[in-house]
Design a protein around this motif. Structure first.
Motif, PDB file in Angstrom:
ATOM      1  N   ASP A   1       0.843  -1.189   0.000  1.00 54.53           N
ATOM      2  CA  ASP A   1       0.000   0.000   0.000  1.00 54.53           C
ATOM      3  C   ASP A   1       0.884   1.248   0.000  1.00 54.53           C
ATOM      4  OD1 ASP A   1      -1.825   2.004   0.334  1.00 54.53           O
ATOM      5  OD2 ASP A   1      -2.714   1.205   2.180  1.00 54.53           O
ATOM      6  N   PRO A   2       1.000   1.923  -1.140  1.00 51.48           N
ATOM      7  CA  PRO A   2       1.886   3.096  -1.224  1.00 51.48           C
ATOM      8  C   PRO A   2       1.459   4.246  -0.324  1.00 51.48           C
ATOM      9  CG  PRO A   2       0.527   2.885  -3.198  1.00 51.48           C
ATOM     10  CD  PRO A   2       0.362   1.618  -2.422  1.00 51.48           C
ATOM     11  N   SER A   3       0.218   4.223   0.148  1.00 49.70           N
ATOM     12  CA  SER A   3      -0.244   5.305   1.022  1.00 49.70           C
ATOM     13  C   SER A   3       0.110   5.059   2.486  1.00 49.70           C
ATOM     14  CB  SER A   3      -1.762   5.475   0.887  1.00 49.70           C
ATOM     15  OG  SER A   3      -2.448   4.378   1.468  1.00 49.70           O
ATOM     16  N   TRP A   4       0.605   3.856   2.787  1.00 50.04           N
ATOM     17  CA  TRP A   4       0.912   3.505   4.188  1.00 50.04           C
ATOM     18  C   TRP A   4       2.261   4.094   4.578  1.00 50.04           C
ATOM     19  CZ3 TRP A   4       4.373   1.195   7.420  1.00 50.04           C
ATOM     20  CH2 TRP A   4       3.899   0.723   8.651  1.00 50.04           C
ATOM     21  N   ASN A   5       2.288   4.884   5.643  1.00 54.84           N
ATOM     22  CA  ASN A   5       3.550   5.507   6.026  1.00 54.84           C
ATOM     23  C   ASN A   5       3.553   5.839   7.512  1.00 54.84           C
ATOM     24  OD1 ASN A   5       6.155   6.483   5.566  1.00 54.84           O
ATOM     25  ND2 ASN A   5       5.422   8.580   5.273  1.00 54.84           N
ATOM     26  N   LEU A   6       3.215   4.865   8.351  1.00 52.81           N
ATOM     27  CA  LEU A   6       3.175   5.091   9.791  1.00 52.81           C
ATOM     28  C   LEU A   6       4.577   5.056  10.377  1.00 52.81           C
ATOM     29  CD1 LEU A   6       0.096   2.891  10.803  1.00 52.81           C
ATOM     30  CD2 LEU A   6       0.161   5.336  10.300  1.00 52.81           C
ATOM     31  N   SER A   7       4.819   5.904  11.343  1.00 54.88           N
ATOM     32  CA  SER A   7       6.126   5.925  12.011  1.00 54.88           C
ATOM     33  C   SER A   7       6.124   5.089  13.280  1.00 54.88           C
ATOM     34  CB  SER A   7       6.521   7.360  12.353  1.00 54.88           C
ATOM     35  OG  SER A   7       5.554   7.962  13.204  1.00 54.88           O
ATOM     36  N   GLN A   8       4.932   4.756  13.759  1.00 50.30           N
ATOM     37  CA  GLN A   8       4.788   3.876  14.913  1.00 50.30           C
ATOM     38  C   GLN A   8       3.584   2.968  14.686  1.00 50.30           C
ATOM     39  OE1 GLN A   8       4.453   6.292  18.497  1.00 50.30           O
ATOM     40  NE2 GLN A   8       6.678   6.210  18.768  1.00 50.30           N
ATOM     41  N   VAL A   9       3.700   1.735  15.129  1.00 48.38           N
ATOM     42  CA  VAL A   9       2.563   0.815  15.022  1.00 48.38           C
ATOM     43  C   VAL A   9       2.433   0.025  16.320  1.00 48.38           C
ATOM     44  CG1 VAL A   9       2.625   0.551  12.514  1.00 48.38           C
ATOM     45  CG2 VAL A   9       3.973  -0.988  13.939  1.00 48.38           C
ATOM     46  N   SER A  10       1.213  -0.256  16.694  1.00 48.29           N
ATOM     47  CA  SER A  10       0.930  -1.080  17.867  1.00 48.29           C
ATOM     48  C   SER A  10       0.835  -2.545  17.444  1.00 48.29           C
ATOM     49  CB  SER A  10      -0.389  -0.645  18.495  1.00 48.29           C
ATOM     50  OG  SER A  10      -1.466  -0.924  17.594  1.00 48.29           O
ATOM     51  N   ALA A  11       0.776  -3.418  18.424  1.00 49.29           N
ATOM     52  CA  ALA A  11       0.589  -4.838  18.127  1.00 49.29           C
ATOM     53  C   ALA A  11      -0.739  -5.061  17.403  1.00 49.29           C
ATOM     54  CB  ALA A  11       0.635  -5.651  19.416  1.00 49.29           C
ATOM     55  N   GLU A  12      -1.732  -4.267  17.734  1.00 51.75           N
ATOM     56  CA  GLU A  12      -3.038  -4.382  17.069  1.00 51.75           C
ATOM     57  C   GLU A  12      -2.934  -3.955  15.603  1.00 51.75           C
ATOM     58  OE1 GLU A  12      -6.993  -5.585  17.002  1.00 51.75           O
ATOM     59  OE2 GLU A  12      -5.480  -5.791  18.581  1.00 51.75           O
ATOM     60  N   ASP A  13      -2.130  -2.954  15.318  1.00 55.73           N
ATOM     61  CA  ASP A  13      -1.907  -2.538  13.926  1.00 55.73           C
ATOM     62  C   ASP A  13      -1.282  -3.673  13.124  1.00 55.73           C
ATOM     63  OD1 ASP A  13      -2.825   0.081  14.372  1.00 55.73           O
ATOM     64  OD2 ASP A  13      -0.833   0.763  14.995  1.00 55.73           O
ATOM     65  N   VAL A  14      -0.307  -4.330  13.722  1.00 56.98           N
ATOM     66  CA  VAL A  14       0.365  -5.436  13.027  1.00 56.98           C
ATOM     67  C   VAL A  14      -0.605  -6.594  12.835  1.00 56.98           C
ATOM     68  CG1 VAL A  14       2.297  -7.046  13.052  1.00 56.98           C
ATOM     69  CG2 VAL A  14       2.584  -4.758  14.022  1.00 56.98           C
ATOM     70  N   TYR A  15      -1.392  -6.866  13.862  1.00 60.90           N
ATOM     71  CA  TYR A  15      -2.377  -7.942  13.762  1.00 60.90           C
ATOM     72  C   TYR A  15      -3.347  -7.704  12.609  1.00 60.90           C
ATOM     73  CZ  TYR A  15      -6.662 -10.491  14.774  1.00 60.90           C
ATOM     74  OH  TYR A  15      -7.789 -11.262  14.667  1.00 60.90           O
ATOM     75  N   GLN A  16      -3.766  -6.473  12.427  1.00 58.00           N
ATOM     76  CA  GLN A  16      -4.661  -6.158  11.309  1.00 58.00           C
ATOM     77  C   GLN A  16      -4.006  -6.499   9.975  1.00 58.00           C
ATOM     78  OE1 GLN A  16      -7.709  -5.477  11.229  1.00 58.00           O
ATOM     79  NE2 GLN A  16      -8.172  -4.473   9.275  1.00 58.00           N
ATOM     80  N   GLN A  17      -2.724  -6.222   9.845  1.00 61.55           N
ATOM     81  CA  GLN A  17      -2.021  -6.550   8.608  1.00 61.55           C
ATOM     82  C   GLN A  17      -1.823  -8.061   8.462  1.00 61.55           C
ATOM     83  OE1 GLN A  17      -1.729  -4.409   6.265  1.00 61.55           O
ATOM     84  NE2 GLN A  17      -2.455  -2.763   7.587  1.00 61.55           N
ATOM     85  N   ARG A  18      -1.667  -8.775   9.562  1.00 64.61           N
ATOM     86  CA  ARG A  18      -1.611 -10.249   9.498  1.00 64.61           C
ATOM     87  C   ARG A  18      -2.908 -10.793   8.906  1.00 64.61           C
ATOM     88  NH1 ARG A  18       2.137 -13.408  12.396  1.00 64.61           N
ATOM     89  NH2 ARG A  18       0.621 -15.114  12.498  1.00 64.61           N
ATOM     90  N   ARG A  19      -4.034 -10.252   9.357  1.00 62.03           N
ATOM     91  CA  ARG A  19      -5.328 -10.720   8.869  1.00 62.03           C
ATOM     92  C   ARG A  19      -5.444 -10.546   7.358  1.00 62.03           C
ATOM     93  NH1 ARG A  19      -9.875  -7.696  12.069  1.00 62.03           N
ATOM     94  NH2 ARG A  19     -11.208  -9.354  11.195  1.00 62.03           N
ATOM     95  N   LEU A  20      -4.953  -9.409   6.873  1.00 65.43           N
ATOM     96  CA  LEU A  20      -5.059  -9.120   5.440  1.00 65.43           C
ATOM     97  C   LEU A  20      -4.021  -9.884   4.626  1.00 65.43           C
ATOM     98  CD1 LEU A  20      -5.575  -5.274   5.762  1.00 65.43           C
ATOM     99  CD2 LEU A  20      -7.329  -6.960   5.143  1.00 65.43           C
ATOM    100  N   GLU A  21      -2.802  -9.883   5.090  1.00 64.11           N
ATOM    101  CA  GLU A  21      -1.715 -10.488   4.320  1.00 64.11           C
ATOM    102  C   GLU A  21      -1.805 -12.010   4.289  1.00 64.11           C
ATOM    103  OE1 GLU A  21       1.696 -10.694   1.957  1.00 64.11           O
ATOM    104  OE2 GLU A  21       0.491  -8.936   2.514  1.00 64.11           O
TER     105      GLU A  21
END
Length: 509
Positions: A417-437
């Protein structure tokens, strides 16, 4: 599970273990050799022992894609080995939706109605992984701990990793997750006769089960160090590190999860957007992201009774022409940004894609991630590098290094996702990407269990079957299995008093 004395088979005999209970251990064969004699063969003529062990190793690898692992006398199109385990976990969750209940294969899993002791599913899961352990133990027992031959060391190492992997997966489905339940009764620990003092015939505490699995993983990695596997169907040191990292997420061993996920992915790179959308991304073991899988050929194909029969929307299988399409949960799909390339792995009018005549007939949200291969020869994906990036990022986030987690996750997201540019992520943020990926690849239930999450299929706009729009809280025994009735009937070490609870709450809220 009765732990009788195991008789070592002769160096020229191979072992086939298909049953449960006594069958795993009460092995009788006319031609036997002592452990010392087997060790002598390994020391004096390692080439001869390689010829004995190599077919057993091949058999163990092939067992992971075997049809009818439970030796049923009837048709069991939902039993095709490890991918059955992965798929049943996905359908027991809320990330995957059914188009129709269909023929019944995996339907009871989707309805979370397959947990009870007398049902086939608890036995299938138990039998599959204890068969893996039995086959691994047969190899381990034949190879001395001080072996020097490179291939024999690797085979022993691979078998130890399989054994650790199997014990860890068993523990996850017959007891609540590790954290907060460390001393709860888990599953029997089954080892070789040389390790009998460390075995546990009854329900070993989870703490002990996971400790044994960790010991096996680390011993296996040590033996596999420096060995070059002939193909991706075999476990090498990096795959072993990846499997151990999976378990570390369960036990919240964040430091090891980071170390070993990083070790596992060294030298691999993630798919570019074009590679992700390519026809061979999820059906060909030679694809660049794949770390471990099964090469399905005319000899190993199980045709209609296969993972792709259910997950491929294009073929003549259940999830294709039969109409039992596997769809992504609508709310999960809608959570992706418009620029996320993974939206194109599912059929949806919002993508602006010009679909083929066949794809036009697919319901909205139907997956087009898993493409067909002629003659049912699509390969099985067991591990790929994106998982390791997500594992490392999640562990960093759990440790509080939110910027470090974002840096690692960026390696994946830059290609998604070229629009993704977070400088910090929580465990919940990563989990959301696990679900998608990792959608459809067998992680959703196990992630839900370890993260103590419930499911919610009952929301406005839900695309789940109306009869299964459940809302179930975390920790429900609906997500787990009771010990199989056949084990209770055949075990001196486990009784009805050891059985898991019966869930009683309503699934609808």
């Amino acid at each position: 599970m009765k732990l009788r004395n195991i008789i070592f088979l002769s160096a020229l005999a191979s072992l086939t273990l298909t049953g449960c209970g006594d069958d795993f251990f009460d092995v009788e064969n006319a031609g036997v050799a002592s452990k010392d004699e087997i060790d002598e063969i390994g020391n004096s003529s390692p080439e001869a022992l390689v010829k004995v062990v190599e077919p057993l190793m091949l058999g163990l690898n092939n067992y992971t894609c075997q049809y009818n692992t439970q030796s049923s006398s009837g048709t069991v199109h939902n039993d095709f080995g490890l991918m059955s385990v992965y798929h049943l976990g996905d359908v027991m969750n809320d990330d995957l939706a059914f188009e129709q209940s269909g023929s019944g294969w995996f339907t009871y899993d989707y309805q979370l109605d397959y947990w009870s002791a007398q049902y086939v599913r608890p036995f299938f899961y138990w039998n599959f992984f204890y068969s893996v352990i039995a086959k691994a133990n047969d190899i381990i027992a034949k190879i001395s701990t001080d072996v020097t031959d490179a291939n024999l060391k690797a085979y022993r190492g691979e078998a130890l990793v399989y054994r650790g992997f199997a014990h860890a997966y068993l523990a996850q489905m017959y007891q609540q997750t590790y954290i907060g339940h460390e001393d709860a009764p888990g599953v029997p620990i089954v080892l070789t006769p040389d390790e009998a003092e460390e075995a546990f015939a009854g329900r070993a505490p989870l703490r002990q089960v996971y400790a044994q699995a960790e010991k096996d993983f680390k011993a296996g990695m040590e033996l596999l160090a420096g060995w070059k596997r002939p193909n991706k169907t075999m476990i090498d040191e990096q795959v072993a590190a990846g499997l151990y990292a999976r378990m570390c997420l369960v036990t919240n061993n964040w430091d090891d999860a980071i170390t070993y996920a990083r070790k596992a992915r060294t030298g691999y790179s993630v798919y570019t957007p074009n590679e992700l959308l390519a026809d061979n991304a999820f059906n060909n073991i030679s694809a660049k992201e794949w770390m471990w899988g099964m090469d399905i050929t005319s000899e190993t194909s199980t045709a209609f009774a296969s993972f792709f029969s259910f997950m491929c929307s294009y073929d003549a299988g259940y999830g294709g022409d039969v109409g039992q399409y596997r769809k992504i949960d609508a709310r999960l799909y809608d959570s992706m940004s418009a620029s996320d390339v993974r939206k194109l792995l599912f059929k949806h009018e919002s993508t602006g894609v010009e679909y083929t005549a066949q794809e036009t007939k697919f319901p909205e949200y139907t997956n087009i991630k898993f493409k067909k291969v002629p003659n049912w020869e699509a390969d099985y994906l067991y591990m790929r590098v994106s998982e390791m990036i997500l594992t490392e990022a999640e562990a960093l986030a759990h440790k509080g290094d939110l910027s470090g987690a974002a840096t690692v996750l960026k390696e994946l997201m830059a290609q998604r996702d070229p629009s993704w540019n977070l400088s910090q992520v929580s465990a919940e943020d990563v989990y959301q990407q696990r679900r998608l990926e990792l959608w459809g690849e067998g992680f959703s239930l196990f992630d839900h269990l370890r993260l103590k999450k419930g499911i919610d299929r009952n929301y406005e706009g839900s695309n789940h079957l109306s009869s299964a729009r459940y809302t179930i809280d975390a920790g429900s025994w609906y997500f787990l299995y009771q010990l199989p009735l056949r084990e209770l009937d055949n075990s001196d070490a486990i009784s009805a008093d050891d059985q898991n609870p019966t869930p009683t709450e309503s699934k609808f809220k």
